[in-house]
Write a protein that holds these residues in place. Structure first.
Motif, mmCIF file in Angstrom:
data_model
loop_
_atom_site.group_PDB
_atom_site.id
_atom_site.type_symbol
_atom_site.label_atom_id
_atom_site.label_comp_id
_atom_site.label_asym_id
_atom_site.label_seq_id
_atom_site.Cartn_x
_atom_site.Cartn_y
_atom_site.Cartn_z
ATOM 1 N N GLY A 159 -10.638 23.153 -15.403
ATOM 2 C CA GLY A 159 -12.122 22.617 -15.629
ATOM 3 C C GLY A 159 -13.156 23.870 -15.449
ATOM 4 N N SER A 160 -14.334 23.877 -14.929
ATOM 5 C CA SER A 160 -15.258 24.733 -14.773
ATOM 6 C C SER A 160 -15.140 25.853 -14.216
ATOM 7 N N PHE A 161 -13.743 26.025 -13.443
ATOM 8 C CA PHE A 161 -13.599 26.934 -12.421
ATOM 9 C C PHE A 161 -12.291 27.578 -13.205
ATOM 10 N N ALA A 162 -12.554 28.979 -13.668
ATOM 11 C CA ALA A 162 -11.400 29.551 -14.088
ATOM 12 C C ALA A 162 -11.438 31.134 -13.978
ATOM 13 N N VAL A 163 -10.264 31.832 -13.849
ATOM 14 C CA VAL A 163 -10.249 33.120 -13.603
ATOM 15 C C VAL A 163 -9.132 33.864 -14.221
ATOM 16 N N ASN A 164 -9.392 34.993 -15.031
ATOM 17 C CA ASN A 164 -8.623 35.833 -15.743
ATOM 18 C C ASN A 164 -7.756 36.761 -14.680
ATOM 19 N N ARG A 165 -6.604 36.920 -14.843
ATOM 20 C CA ARG A 165 -5.909 38.018 -14.040
ATOM 21 C C ARG A 165 -5.154 38.647 -14.872
ATOM 22 N N PRO A 166 -4.768 39.723 -14.729
ATOM 23 C CA PRO A 166 -3.827 40.483 -15.529
ATOM 24 C C PRO A 166 -2.522 39.833 -15.625
ATOM 25 N N CYS A 167 -1.888 39.740 -16.942
ATOM 26 C CA CYS A 167 -0.645 39.048 -16.999
ATOM 27 C C CYS A 167 0.551 39.652 -16.163
ATOM 28 N N PRO A 168 1.239 38.955 -15.483
ATOM 29 C CA PRO A 168 2.218 39.636 -14.760
ATOM 30 C C PRO A 168 3.482 40.047 -15.351
ATOM 31 N N VAL A 169 3.775 39.643 -16.445
ATOM 32 C CA VAL A 169 4.664 40.311 -17.453
ATOM 33 C C VAL A 169 4.438 41.510 -17.871
ATOM 34 N N GLY A 176 12.948 55.819 -26.258
ATOM 35 C CA GLY A 176 13.487 55.444 -27.598
ATOM 36 C C GLY A 176 12.961 53.622 -27.685
ATOM 37 N N ALA A 177 12.615 53.328 -26.664
ATOM 38 C CA ALA A 177 12.336 51.585 -26.793
ATOM 39 C C ALA A 177 11.057 51.363 -27.559
ATOM 40 N N GLN A 178 10.777 50.328 -28.189
ATOM 41 C CA GLN A 178 9.888 49.888 -28.920
ATOM 42 C C GLN A 178 9.020 48.903 -28.330
ATOM 43 N N ILE A 179 7.708 49.145 -28.481
ATOM 44 C CA ILE A 179 6.517 48.428 -27.982
ATOM 45 C C ILE A 179 5.974 47.373 -28.527
ATOM 46 N N LYS A 180 6.107 45.942 -28.069
ATOM 47 C CA LYS A 180 5.843 44.926 -28.916
ATOM 48 C C LYS A 180 4.724 44.011 -28.085
ATOM 49 N N PRO A 181 4.037 43.192 -28.797
ATOM 50 C CA PRO A 181 3.008 42.307 -28.158
ATOM 51 C C PRO A 181 3.765 41.477 -27.138
ATOM 52 N N CYS A 182 3.193 41.235 -26.135
ATOM 53 C CA CYS A 182 3.475 40.315 -24.866
ATOM 54 C C CYS A 182 3.489 39.025 -25.360
ATOM 55 N N GLY A 183 4.700 38.144 -25.252
ATOM 56 C CA GLY A 183 4.793 36.905 -25.620
ATOM 57 C C GLY A 183 4.216 35.972 -24.701
ATOM 58 N N GLU A 184 4.068 36.369 -23.350
ATOM 59 C CA GLU A 184 3.514 35.611 -22.480
ATOM 60 C C GLU A 184 1.983 35.149 -22.561
ATOM 61 N N CYS A 185 1.385 36.462 -22.745
ATOM 62 C CA CYS A 185 -0.167 36.377 -23.014
ATOM 63 C C CYS A 185 -0.533 36.272 -24.143
ATOM 64 N N SER A 186 0.249 36.369 -25.212
ATOM 65 C CA SER A 186 0.032 36.643 -26.710
ATOM 66 C C SER A 186 -0.764 37.995 -27.001
ATOM 67 N N GLY A 187 -0.502 38.981 -26.151
ATOM 68 C CA GLY A 187 -1.013 40.264 -26.419
ATOM 69 C C GLY A 187 -2.326 40.433 -26.019
ATOM 70 N N MET A 236 1.810 43.543 -17.179
ATOM 71 C CA MET A 236 1.110 44.267 -16.430
ATOM 72 C C MET A 236 -0.425 44.549 -16.708
ATOM 73 N N GLY A 237 -0.923 43.577 -17.764
ATOM 74 C CA GLY A 237 -2.086 43.499 -18.167
ATOM 75 C C GLY A 237 -2.456 44.579 -19.515
ATOM 76 N N ARG A 238 -1.098 45.096 -20.063
ATOM 77 C CA ARG A 238 -1.263 46.002 -20.887
ATOM 78 C C ARG A 238 -1.469 45.266 -22.326
ATOM 79 N N GLY A 239 -0.880 44.002 -22.443
ATOM 80 C CA GLY A 239 -0.927 43.300 -23.462
ATOM 81 C C GLY A 239 0.330 43.449 -24.452
ATOM 82 N N SER A 240 1.300 44.222 -24.146
ATOM 83 C CA SER A 240 2.489 44.560 -24.796
ATOM 84 C C SER A 240 3.499 44.957 -24.037
ATOM 85 N N GLY A 296 -1.557 30.536 -21.157
ATOM 86 C CA GLY A 296 -1.063 31.261 -22.089
ATOM 87 C C GLY A 296 0.160 30.619 -22.249
ATOM 88 N N PRO A 297 0.817 30.982 -23.663
ATOM 89 C CA PRO A 297 2.115 30.414 -24.193
ATOM 90 C C PRO A 297 3.371 30.698 -23.179
#
Length: 383
Positions: free
Chosen positions: A207-217, A187-198, A219-223, A99-100
């Protein structure tokens, strides 16, 4: 393991347990659930496999160290990070983030993923190859099932034998009442997460082994909110305690497990609540012992009762009393059966076995000692 079950919960030990405690608990459970001792119970073989799998990791200091670190980072379900968690940085032979980046982010705790077969082997032993490969395209979307909880419950012997209820106090994750689970301050706004690009996930591995886990920033919501909820610090969850009455089936033994669906943590975004998995640990009793469905009760009698015969009263499991005739010349260790007064389970009922012990006085008066000597002399007893 395919479902990411907590190995500490499988063995019924805390994460701070010593190596000796883990070994002792493993041996106890392995003996209890070994297939050779449970040939008529197919579930025992599966339980034995779980126990062996957990001990294979926790019983090896190197594997346990890696497992604890990966568990802390959320590699086995759950995020494992607080609201201000740092993001992963690529390094040779370690975890890397695809992720960025995000300004101000820190780094993961560094630990070696090589050795003992590599991280892939450890993942495979816990999740299975198919589960690890399938995790590459995982993304957290929509409603999510709540936290499943595993807990060991101490059960009094007589409750386990006759059946009953025991109260269990649980600490679970509930949806935050202030932000209703979105982690945002009022009152806060919800924006796309910059860590995982939403995307809601970040990728670990190379390489051939990769595992996706929820974004720690996010919490896996994408925002992410422009301002986090002060009550839950942006996690969307809060810890809550509640008491649940657990039904203990008659004849329950140590290691018996029951699953209460929907009694775990509350689901996220409208998801179903998790389950509560209870493992019973039956306490000992001062009067009864158990042998299968039979109950063994030790009853003391004195020398005169054993020699001349007597009648004694014995209390059954349901609190009733039965009269038992002790014939003359009864020796210590002899057992008498009271039919049908044992444990009832699945339509079968055991017996109550009364085992006799003989008590002798700690001291005798002069007259008592003379009488005993006269009796011994008359009976030809050596002393």
């Amino acid at each position: 393991m395919a479902n990411g079950t907590d190995f500490y919960a499988v063995l019924g030990v805390s994460s701070s347990a010593t190596a000796d405690e883990i070994k002792k608990q493993y041996r106890r459970l392995a003996k209890q659930y070994h297939p050779d001792a449970n040939q008529n119970d197919p579930k025992a073989a599966e339980r034995f496999k779980e126990i062996s799998e957990a001990h294979n990791v926790l019983g090896d200091p190197a594997k346990r160290k890696q497992y604890d670190e990966m568990r802390r980072l959320g590699a086995f379900g759950g995020v494992g990070f607080g609201g201000g968690a740092s993001r992963p940085q690529s390094r040779p032979g370690g975890f890397g983030s695809t992720g960025p980046g995000q300004a101000g982010a820190g780094t993961f705790t560094d630990f070696d993923v090589g050795g003992i077969g590599g991280l892939g082997d450890l993942f495979s032993s816990m999740f299975g190859g198919a589960a690890a490969a399938g995790a590459r395209n995982t993304r957290s979307k929509g409603p999510e099932k709540g936290q499943s909880i595993e807990q060991i419950v101490e059960v009094p012997f007589r409750v386990a034998a006759a059946g009953g209820k025991v109260p269990v106090e649980l600490e679970v994750n509930e949806e935050c009442m202030m932000c209703h689970g979105n982690g945002a301050a009022p009152g806060a706004q919800i924006k796309p997460c910059g860590e995982c690009s939403g995307r809601g996930v970040i990728s670990f591995g190379q390489g051939s082994f990769a595992v996706n886990r929820p974004c720690p920033v996010c919490m896996g919501r994408g925002s992410v909110p422009t301002e986090r909820c002060t009550t839950c610090r942006g996690t969307g969850e809060a810890r809550a305690r509640r008491t649940v009455n657990i039904t203990v089936p008659a004849g329950a033994e140590s290691g018996t497990r029951v699953r209460l669906r929907g009694q775990g943590g509350k689901g996220a975004a409208g998801g179903q609540p998790g389950d509560l998995v209870i493992t019973f640990n039956v306490q000992s009793d001062r009067f009864y012992k158990r042998d299968g469905l039979d109950l063994i009760a030790t009853v003391p009698i004195n020398v005169a009762q054993a020699t001349l015969g007597s009648r004694v009263s014995v209390k059954t499991l349901d609190g009733k009393k039965v009269a038992l005739r002790i014939p003359a010349g009864t020796s210590a260790g002899r057992r008498f059966k009271v039919s049908g007064q044992g444990i009832e389970k699945e339509g079968k009922k055991g017996d109550l076995l009364v085992e006799i012990t003989i008590t002798v006085p700690d001291s005798l008066t002069e007259a008592q000692e003379k009488a005993m000597r006269d009796f011994a002399d008359a009976s030809g007893l050596k002393y």
